[in-house]
Design a protein around this motif. Structure first.
Motif, PDB file in Angstrom:
ATOM      1  N   PHE A 181       0.859  -1.186   0.000  1.00  9.37           N
ATOM      2  CA  PHE A 181       0.000   0.000   0.000  1.00  9.37           C
ATOM      3  C   PHE A 181       0.890   1.230   0.000  1.00  9.37           C
ATOM      4  O   PHE A 181       2.069   1.150   0.301  1.00  9.37           O
ATOM      5  N   ARG A 182       0.318   2.348  -0.325  1.00  9.87           N
ATOM      6  CA  ARG A 182       1.037   3.631  -0.314  1.00  9.87           C
ATOM      7  C   ARG A 182       0.448   4.505   0.779  1.00  9.87           C
ATOM      8  O   ARG A 182      -0.716   4.375   1.138  1.00  9.87           O
ATOM      9  N   VAL A 183       1.279   5.401   1.264  1.00  8.01           N
ATOM     10  CA  VAL A 183       0.852   6.329   2.313  1.00  8.01           C
ATOM     11  C   VAL A 183       0.570   7.679   1.670  1.00  8.01           C
ATOM     12  O   VAL A 183       1.454   8.256   1.017  1.00  8.01           O
ATOM     13  N   ALA A 184      -0.639   8.166   1.857  1.00  6.12           N
ATOM     14  CA  ALA A 184      -0.999   9.490   1.350  1.00  6.12           C
ATOM     15  C   ALA A 184      -0.267  10.545   2.178  1.00  6.12           C
ATOM     16  O   ALA A 184      -0.008  10.331   3.378  1.00  6.12           O
ATOM     17  N   PRO A 185       0.074  11.669   1.566  1.00  3.82           N
ATOM     18  CA  PRO A 185       0.783  12.723   2.309  1.00  3.82           C
ATOM     19  C   PRO A 185       0.093  13.129   3.616  1.00  3.82           C
ATOM     20  O   PRO A 185       0.756  13.402   4.606  1.00  3.82           O
ATOM     21  N   ALA A 186      -1.231  13.123   3.628  1.00  7.98           N
ATOM     22  CA  ALA A 186      -1.966  13.522   4.837  1.00  7.98           C
ATOM     23  C   ALA A 186      -1.764  12.536   5.988  1.00  7.98           C
ATOM     24  O   ALA A 186      -1.922  12.907   7.156  1.00  7.98           O
TER      25      ALA A 186
END
Length: 172
Positions: free
Chosen positions: A83-88
């Motif tokens: 998964f990727r981490v959103a900037p927020a």
């Protein structure tokens, strides 16, 4: 710079590990260095996570300055979580990774600039010995257990479903 002789030794040793791992029932793939891959990499399938996503781990020898380090070699175990981490959510994920790293018995989790969460461990091997597949499989077992314990909770923090404190409290 790594000599051609050292590259050849590393490829042979990764090939030996590949044979041993396949005898134990693991699926593997050995990628030789090329213009697009700077080091030989043994890819090992670790099975699926709870959501049916494939887990893979890369094994490769880390380059060391030949003139400075002569008694050890470093074999990196590395995997990227699916998964990727959103900037927020970056700050929250960084907090949970710090807490998780304090709990894991070896290696640790990290977060790169692109929002990928990874797990990494560097296995130290004496230069005078080849890697014992049995010993390495035990290390891989602990590494895999670390993924099982934390992958889902880190993903939930990345998705905003849990706070870092909630994710870590469950682990205590």
């Amino acid at each position: 710079m790594i000599s051609e002789m050292e590259h050849a030794k590393q490829l042979a040793e990764l090939g030996g590990l590949q044979i041993a791992f396949e005898k134990e029932g693991f699926q593997t793939r050995l990628l030789e260095r090329s213009e697009s891959i700077r080091l030989h990499v043994l890819v090992m399938m670790l099975g699926e996570d709870d959501q049916g996503r494939d887990r893979t781990m890369n094994l490769n020898f880390q380059p060391l300055p030949e003139s400075d380090i002569e008694w050890i070699r470093l074999l990196q175990l590395h995997t990227i979580l699916p998964f990727r981490v959103a900037p927020a959510q970056r700050s929250a994920v960084e907090r949970v990774l710090i807490g998780a790293n304090a709990m894991v018995p070896l290696g640790g989790f990290g977060l790169d600039e692109d929002g990928e969460v990874y797990a990494r461990y560097v296995y130290t091997v004496p230069s005078s010995q080849t890697i014992s597949p049995d010993e390495l499989l035990e290390v891989i077992s602990i590494f895999h257990y670390m993924l099982v314990l934390f992958e889902e909770r880190i993903g939930q923090v990345a998705a905003g479903e849990l706070t870092p404190e909630e994710a870590l409290r469950v682990q205590e």
